[in-house]
Scaffold this motif. Structure first.
Motif, PDB file in Angstrom:
ATOM      1  N   GLU A   1      -7.162   1.365   8.662  1.00  0.00           N
ATOM      2  CA  GLU A   1      -7.712   0.051   8.373  1.00  0.00           C
ATOM      3  C   GLU A   1      -7.655  -0.219   6.883  1.00  0.00           C
ATOM      4  OE1 GLU A   1     -11.654  -2.219   9.853  1.00  0.00           O
ATOM      5  OE2 GLU A   1     -10.284  -1.202  11.191  1.00  0.00           O
ATOM      6  N   LYS A   2      -7.103  -1.338   6.578  1.00  0.00           N
ATOM      7  CA  LYS A   2      -6.965  -1.653   5.155  1.00  0.00           C
ATOM      8  C   LYS A   2      -8.206  -2.390   4.682  1.00  0.00           C
ATOM      9  CE  LYS A   2      -3.435   0.421   4.487  1.00  0.00           C
ATOM     10  NZ  LYS A   2      -3.910   1.742   4.153  1.00  0.00           N
TER      11      LYS A   2
ATOM     12  N   GLU B   1      -0.852   4.897  -0.464  1.00  0.00           N
ATOM     13  CA  GLU B   1      -0.882   5.803   0.678  1.00  0.00           C
ATOM     14  C   GLU B   1      -0.156   7.092   0.363  1.00  0.00           C
ATOM     15  OE1 GLU B   1       0.699   3.554   3.884  1.00  0.00           O
ATOM     16  OE2 GLU B   1      -1.186   2.552   4.291  1.00  0.00           O
TER      17      GLU B   1
ATOM     18  N   GLY C   1      -2.633  -3.236  -3.353  1.00  0.00           N
ATOM     19  CA  GLY C   1      -1.520  -2.802  -2.528  1.00  0.00           C
ATOM     20  C   GLY C   1      -0.182  -3.411  -2.904  1.00  0.00           C
TER      21      GLY C   1
ATOM     22  N   TRP D   1       0.818  -1.213   0.000  1.00  0.00           N
ATOM     23  CA  TRP D   1       0.000   0.000   0.000  1.00  0.00           C
ATOM     24  C   TRP D   1       0.847   1.257   0.000  1.00  0.00           C
ATOM     25  CZ3 TRP D   1      -4.710  -1.211  -1.247  1.00  0.00           C
ATOM     26  CH2 TRP D   1      -5.295  -2.364  -0.736  1.00  0.00           C
TER      27      TRP D   1
ATOM     28  N   THR E   1      -9.230  -7.528   0.825  1.00  0.00           N
ATOM     29  CA  THR E   1      -8.909  -7.790  -0.577  1.00  0.00           C
ATOM     30  C   THR E   1      -9.172  -9.249  -0.911  1.00  0.00           C
ATOM     31  OG1 THR E   1      -6.617  -8.144   0.067  1.00  0.00           O
ATOM     32  CG2 THR E   1      -7.190  -5.983  -0.767  1.00  0.00           C
TER      33      THR E   1
END
Lengths: 500, 450
Positions: free
Chosen positions: A212-213, A199, A376, A195, A216
């Motif tokens: 928080e991702k 980001e 990511g 990421w 996926t």
């Protein structure tokens, strides 16, 4: 023999069947390999510049590695000395030098041979391997000053190809050759974090970076669909499409399919579409003039079939398509994206050409090689030509070894421009790996294989060799959370003949 | 509903001896695919209970193979059973070779199985995670490829359905994130995407490129087909867009199911330019312009690009006459390729006039030195002097080309009277017939040997 809810051999049920929703694909492609457009694209440059550039850019990294490894290296009280240029090597002196490998192989195609000899017979078929069986191939180390023949038993323990940059430690013999006792190479470059780029972009646009991702799913990779327009190969494709749409199968398997967030087609979508015949060739080929449509000149069937296949999948599944050796794109790498005119249906899911740099739509026709961030992770992939060409230099047929070596050489296409056609880059060589990918895949390989390669500072790269779908019926899935690989094999009574 | 599928299947499989896949059934009855799979099973059970062997099924099953079937622990289940990793010189000796992880890669097989092989395949699998009937057919499938023919049919038949919406009906996985560009409505695929010999066409969704049926002929004859010539003037069309479109058109042209194309155009296109032709058919248009465009039947022509506004004068000629004319023409194209192209005689008053004025096949008009133009009743007409090349065979059998100046009359439409497209075909046909009497030389007169 436990069948759970996947068993659909039952009476029609009246209960509502829940619809599945696909997980979003986080997709952020890079445009590293886009060539300049129109008049900015020139072919007058000399390829020598590429070698110069490659050496100049990789030398610091290789020197650093060599410095670390051989700083205190001594033989019989003699310390290894660093030499700047290959021609400065003095006989009998223990030293190390950085240069580009050049393989002198008698079986390698040579442009000068082609020009000097007049060939009256048709050319022999392309060689599988360039290695001559007698072992009389020579390895040279060159830089801008000159060439140095390198020998030694050590070299037989590893494989080298033209174009990779190495540091060699040894001494020059009486016959002028440099006896190598060890080599070093650049090894994996820095690997961005997961990421990281997404980001970074968010931070630049001064948005809040979410801690928080998002959840996926899986990335599906397939290559070598090889749609030929000949009947008989399509049922396998149908199975693939139905699987990806989530129409076939049942129960858990169907739900699993919903986790696939993106399909990457790694080249070879069409079987016989490259090279595109020129107008003159077409005219010459036609013996007699024929009125009306001549299907020998152009057959749209495979392209239409591919377009239909893509446009069936696209409403449900985002697709990234790379061209490959047999696709109608330019032959020299980096191959530029397949033209949207090939996809009259599918292109409505893509960005209009003017906004090709924006956040792409569901359909993204990209370059080969290609890199980008998916969920990511940094992905780097090719249609397989680079790997196939390197394999001609080595005895070993292990695709993953070659792929790993290329990463460690920091060059995706070391053999370009020697034996692999390539655009003459002038000021920057995108074929050099600047960021270490997380997933490195090569399409159109003989078989499916995967391995994790580890770098000196903890980099981990998942290497994937993706087989041709038309031959193997295999679809590769990579879990974006765990980077675990799985494989789906499609079989029909015809192609499963050997397995029965 | 409960019996609908039985009726459908009985009609398709038993009566018509068709192959029906679960997708076809799901599309036909607008039911969820999983439900369709169950319907197939139900029908298969009941029919075979009544009369064994009357319906044959193909199954699709999923599962992991027994480890012994897949030779390699690493999941390298190579198709031809050849071993892959030949150990030889490793690439980097300076780097310790990382031990390749021994974890197995899970290979799930998705296998299409004929009824008779079902048990055999099942035995090979460790666990069957999913099984359903893929298709029903009247007897054992000789060629498995028939199934994909069935799938192509689906693609063709249901092409008009919005793929972004039909997930609800058929239960495909829904992806809310996929967006389609709405700027242009893509034409639904005309999907005789059949293979090899079967021909097909995909209409370009783009306004810029239209497929014309008659491109088959026009392409062959003309190097530069000037599309929709500007009313009456016989200047060669030089727009690059047209040139480009032409190339594509010619390429994409195949013999095709004209009705298919017709249908799809009717749907996709805003305006088939059909209305205009009638207006001028009665009119005497430049004599030497030959009806290249309308030789093919059933097909009306699309205008190329919306942005290139070409007021095309077109006409539909008598349809009856066409079929045979075309046939004759084709024969001629094949037999007599090198018939010297003489001037089209200005005879043929009874022939239908014709659409776009095409220059190419004509004896070259070199210039238009002068023209007298009058405007009357919404039309411009007049006479002009043109230089024509005339090739004749002399006594010794040589071809002699002469340049002659000839007066000819011409007329052109005002661009305005354009009618809306609706009812285009019908009106075009009827009027075309009428106009056929008054027109100028048709294509046949052009090609006959003098």
């Amino acid at each position: 023999m436990a069948i759970k809810d996947g068993n659909l051999l039952c009476m029609p049920s009246t209960k509502e069947i829940p619809t599945l929703t696909r997980i979003n694909s986080f997709y952020n492609p890079l445009h590293t390999f886009d060539l300049p457009k129109g008049t900015e694209k020139h072919y007058q440059q000399q390829y020598a510049d590429m070698y110069f550039l490659r050496l100049a850019m990789l030398k610091p990294a290789v020197e650093q590695k060599a410095e670390e490894a051989w700083r205190d290296f001594e033989i019989a009280g003699e310390k290894a000395r660093r030499v700047d240029r290959v021609l400065d090597v003095r006989q009998g002196e223990l030293c190390w030098v950085v240069g580009t490998v050049y393989m002198e192989m008698s079986l390698k195609p040579n442009i000068l041979d082609d020009i000097s000899k007049e060939h009256w017979i048709s050319a022999p078929p392309a060689r599988e391997k360039y290695i001559s069986p007698g072992g009389d191939d020579e390895i040279m180390l060159e830089d801008e000053s000159g060439r140095l023949r390198i020998t030694g038993d050590f070299l037989s323990t590893t494989s080298y190809v033209t174009g990779c940059v190495i540091a060699a430690l040894g001494t020059e013999n009486a016959d002028g050759s440099f006896k190598v006792i060890a080599t070093e190479l650049a090894d994996l470059p820095r690997q961005p974090g997961r990421w990281e780029r997404d980001e970074g972009q968010l931070a630049l646009s001064s948005k809040k970076v979410k801690q928080e991702k998002p959840k996926t799913g899986k990335i599906a990779i397939v290559s070598g669909l090889e749609i030929s327009g000949v009947s008989g190969d399509t049922i396998l494709l149908d199975l693939l499409v139905e699987y990806l749409l989530g129409e076939s199968l049942g129960g858990v398997e169907q739900a699993e399919t919903g986790k696939i967030t993106r399909l990457i087609i790694a080249g070879g979508s069409l079987a016989h579409s490259s090279p595109i015949p020129s107008r003159e060739e077409l005219a010459a080929k036609k013996g007699h003039k024929k009125y009306g449509y001549d299907s020998s000149a152009y057959d749209a069937a495979p392209t239409d079939h591919l377009d239909l296949l893509l446009s069936t999948l696209l409403p449900q599944l985002p697709i990234t398509i790379l061209p490959g050796a047999s696709d109608p794109a330019n032959v020299a790498i980096p191959q530029q994206p397949l033209h949207p005119a090939l996809f009259p249906q599918s292109r409505s899911y893509a960005n209009p050409p003017a906004q090709s740099k924006d956040q792409p739509g569901a359909f993204d026709s990209v370059t080969n090689p290609w890199e980008g961030d998916v969920d990511g992770w940094r992905l780097l992939g090719t249609g397989g030509q680079t790997v196939t060409d390197v394999l001609k230099y080595v005895e070993d047929d292990n695709v993953l070894d070659v792929m790993e070596a290329m990463l460690r050489w920091r060059c995706i296409a070391p053999t370009a421009p020697d034996t692999l056609w390539c655009y003459p880059f002038q000021d920057d060589d995108p074929l050099l790996i600047k960021d270490c990918p997380h997933i490195y895949f090569a399409g159109n390989q003989p078989q499916f294989d995967s391995r994790v390669a580890e770098g000196p500072s903890g980099q981990e790269v998942l290497l994937l060799s993706v087989p041709k779908f038309s031959e193997s019926g295999k679809l590769v899935l990579v879990d974006s959370e765990t980077l675990k690989v799985e494989c789906k094999q499609f079989e029909t009574p015809e192609n499963a003949g050997e397995l029965l | 509903m409960a019996d609908k599928y039985k009726e459908y299947l009985a009609a398709q499989v038993l009566n018509d001896s068709q192959v029906v896949t679960y997708r076809a059934l799901s599309r036909a009855l607008k039911v969820h695919v999983n439900l369709a799979k169950q319907m197939l099973y139900d029908f298969h059970q009941k029919q075979n209970a009544r009369k064994p062997g009357s319906v044959h099924a193909t199954y699709l099953l999923t599962g992991k193979k027994h480890p012994n079937t897949s030779q390699h622990a690493s999941g390298m289940l190579s198709q031809d059973g050849e071993d892959s990793s030949m150990q030889s010189a490793p690439f980097m000796s300076s780097i310790p070779e990382p031990e390749s992880p021994t974890e197995t890669i899970s290979v799930t097989s998705i296998i299409l199985v004929k009824e008779e092989d079902l048990e055999k395949i099942k035995a090979q699998l460790e666990e069957v995670t999913s099984i359903h009937i893929y298709s029903l057919e009247p007897g054992p499938l000789e060629i498995i490829h028939l199934l994909s023919v069935c799938n192509q049919e689906i693609a063709r038949k249901y092409a008009h359905e919005d793929p972004l919406e039909n997930w609800k009906t058929y239960g495909t996985i829904h992806n809310p994130n996929v967006k389609r560009r709405t700027t242009r409505v893509p034409a639904p695929p005309v999907a005789s995407i059949a293979l090899a010999t079967t021909s097909k066409a995909t209409p370009r969704s783009d306004g810029a490129v239209k497929i014309k049926e008659d491109a088959i002929l026009s392409k062959a004859r003309r190097g530069s087909e000037s599309e929709g010539s500007r009313s009456g003037r016989s200047t060669p069309q030089g727009e690059p867009t047209i040139g480009a479109a032409k190339k594509l058109t010619a390429k994409s042209t195949l013999k095709r199911d004209s009705s298919d194309i017709f249908k799809s155009f009717a749907k996709a296109k805003a305006k088939p330019k059909e209305a205009t032709p009638t207006t001028d058919s009665a009119e005497q248009s430049a004599q030497e312009d030959q009806p290249m465009k309308d030789v093919s039947e059933d097909e009306y022509e699309e205008d190329y690009t919306p942005e290139v506004e070409i007021s095309k004068e077109k006409s539909d000629a008598a349809r009856k006459a066409r079929a045979e004319r075309e046939e004759k023409l084709r024969q001629m194209m094949e037999d007599a390729e090198d018939v010297p192209m003489d001037d089209a005689p200005v005879e043929a008053e009874e022939e239908p006039p014709s659409a776009p004025l095409d220059k190419q096949p004509q004896p070259q008009e070199v210039d238009e030195p002068e023209a007298v133009v009058t405007v009357a009743g919404g039309r411009r007409r007049g006479r002009r002097r043109v230089t024509k090349k005339k090739t004749v065979k002399d006594e010794e059998g040589y071809l002699v080309t002469k340049e002659e100046q000839v007066w000819e009359s011409f007329s052109e439409d005002e661009p305005e009277p354009k009618k809306p497209k609706t009812s285009a075909i019908a009106s075009a046909t009827s009027k075309g017939k009428k106009g056929a009497k008054a027109g100028q030389g048709n294509i046949m007169s052009f090609f006959t040997k003098k």
